[in-house]
Design an enzyme around this catalytic site. Sequence first.
Site, short mmCIF file in Angstrom:
data_model
loop_
_atom_site.label_atom_id
_atom_site.label_comp_id
_atom_site.label_asym_id
_atom_site.label_seq_id
_atom_site.Cartn_x
_atom_site.Cartn_y
_atom_site.Cartn_z
N GLU A 120 2.08 41.45 -31.80
CA GLU A 120 1.65 40.40 -31.44
C GLU A 120 2.40 39.16 -32.23
OE1 GLU A 120 -1.60 40.31 -28.88
OE2 GLU A 120 -2.69 40.68 -30.67
N GLU A 140 -4.36 48.19 -28.89
CA GLU A 140 -5.53 47.59 -28.84
C GLU A 140 -6.53 48.38 -27.48
OE1 GLU A 140 -3.55 44.45 -30.87
OE2 GLU A 140 -3.03 45.87 -29.29
#
Length: 266
Positions: A120, A140
Amino acid sequence: MGGTEHLTVRREGATLVLTLDRPEARNALSLPMLVGLHDGWLEADADDTVRSIVLTGAGGSFCSGMDLKALAGDGMRGQAHHDRLKDDPDLHWKAMLRHHRPRKPVIAAVEGHCVAGGTEILQGTDIRVAGESATFGLFEVRRGLFPIGGSTVRLPRQIPRTHALEMLLTGRPYSAREAADIGLIGHVVPDGTALGKALEIAELINACGPLAVEAVKASVYECAEMTETEGLAAELARGRPIFATADAKEGARAFAEKRPPDFQRA
């Protein structure tokens, strides 16, 4: 020069090098690390002698994302610097380049793990270099979590949507070669040389006119979501003033005189 116990800051000429420094945890995100990152971006923005930024990790890893042990326990409370997060609840998003874009070019030098929050943060950088054994991915969903650091917005804008959705929905790891093939990174180099390659690219940027470099970066992001007509108009508005700068005149003189330009940021 700033830094914290989990983030080191050093200068390499006109380049500010930020190093995620928690190798015992594969540089998993911690509050001291986030505070150091936040302050590092601001330091680079404020210092006109800094022309580029390199982000890397210590100990053979880039960043393994959120500290899941801390998340499963008491979160990040109790760590040093918690007062900074209390004063600015948006600090962690700025640190991860979700809510802040440095005006100087940011080059990522990746070795080892660059997963979850690491991938990210990577999406907030401008140029990306990786060692051939580096690993990428957004894990995730495998933990029942959401990649809330910006990936559902940014990733489909940076790589083809089918690849973005596969990465987001499977949570599987990607090799450096595969990450390069889908356009997530730009260079794959021998292990242990990513930082050196990133600094080479930084030197090429540093040799250019700083006002021009910053205007070009700003224009690319500013125009990304505009129509072509809107973007071309915005490009002219941002680009035209550069031609009137002393640096532009110096660049032309240096070319004519066959010498390196001496840009003064003016």
